[in-house]
Design a protein around this motif. Sequence first.
Motif, short mmCIF file in Angstrom:
data_model
loop_
_atom_site.label_atom_id
_atom_site.label_comp_id
_atom_site.label_asym_id
_atom_site.label_seq_id
_atom_site.Cartn_x
_atom_site.Cartn_y
_atom_site.Cartn_z
N ARG A 241 0.71 -1.24 0.15
CA ARG A 241 0.15 -0.12 -0.09
C ARG A 241 0.97 1.34 0.00
NH1 ARG A 241 -3.07 -4.02 2.38
NH2 ARG A 241 -5.32 -3.66 1.90
N ASN A 245 0.96 4.24 -2.73
CA ASN A 245 0.97 5.75 -2.55
C ASN A 245 2.11 6.51 -3.18
OD1 ASN A 245 -1.15 5.63 -1.07
ND2 ASN A 245 -0.39 5.31 0.82
N VAL A 280 -5.94 -5.04 -3.92
CA VAL A 280 -4.43 -4.40 -3.70
C VAL A 280 -3.62 -4.79 -4.91
CG1 VAL A 280 -2.57 -4.32 -2.51
CG2 VAL A 280 -4.54 -4.29 -1.34
#
Length: 330
Positions: A241, A245, A280
């Motif tokens: 994650r 970003n 994800v």
Amino acid sequence: MNVTFFNTKVYDQQFFSEANKDFRHKLKFLEVPLNENTAVLAKGSTAVCVFVNDLVNKQVLQHLAQVEIKLVALRCAGFNNVNLKAAAQLGIKVVRVPAYSPYAVAEHTLALILTLNRKTHRAYNRIREGNFALNGLMGFDLHGKAVGIIGLGKIGLVTSRILKGFGCRVLGYDVARSKEADEIGVEFSDLDNLYAQSDIISLHCPLTPDTYHLISDASIAKMKDGVMLINTSRGAIIDTRAVINGLKREKIKYLGLDVYEEEGDLFFEDLSNKVIQDDVFMRLLSFNNVLITGHQAFLTIDALQSIAKVTLQNITDFEQGKELVNELQA
């Protein structure tokens, strides 16, 4: 010795059967992974042979002990999936293949770097469609770029040698400084300096409590804008994650992965007719500057021959009561 192999593919059966002509063990190949429900299938064997995504936790080891398994033979280098303390308590020995072909993984690392840089995967698809435009295919010279290598074991050192051959400046980080790294011309560095100076960062360290999510929001913030990040080591070294970003902010301009922290439910299987449920992972695939291969860096003829030979030798040494040179201790 009777040996049950879990999680096998056609290539496992091919290479182990060929190598076993010199060892003459009785091999039983199963396609199912090792877990609490499948451990009973090892009944009748003295050893099991497992791979990176097989589950070898305390509960599984207890089930293996109940069917009188005495040896767990890993046909890989990584062992973060094995509870070594529980194995020792149950009297089960654990062996691995510490180094099969560092060239296989190192060369795949370079394949990811070159493909991401020169966008050959995108060019290939364009040409097949009759599109010969060059817009969006621009790369950069590797020569003169700074590459940070995190983990200077056998694979990290081979990768460093190859990169030096390209004319790169190589910065290296490891918990211990090696003479060979100095001979290659690797500039030993702390992590903060490596993050700040590297145009490309490649991960070659094992997964341990200290390296879990080593690549995080905090470490990404210390990196150069537009960095290329490569991981052919273990998936959970990267916080996925946080990397997403970084991609969204364009801090990370290129991402190459051969491993993924939740790969156990994905890799090594044909899921082309199924809906992938990992949101994800699917988010990663949505970026055109991300290149993912399915844990194939090890997959060369040379590596598979070496893996089969060393694994079967480990099993033979155990059977004959010899010193287990590749034994893992708790």
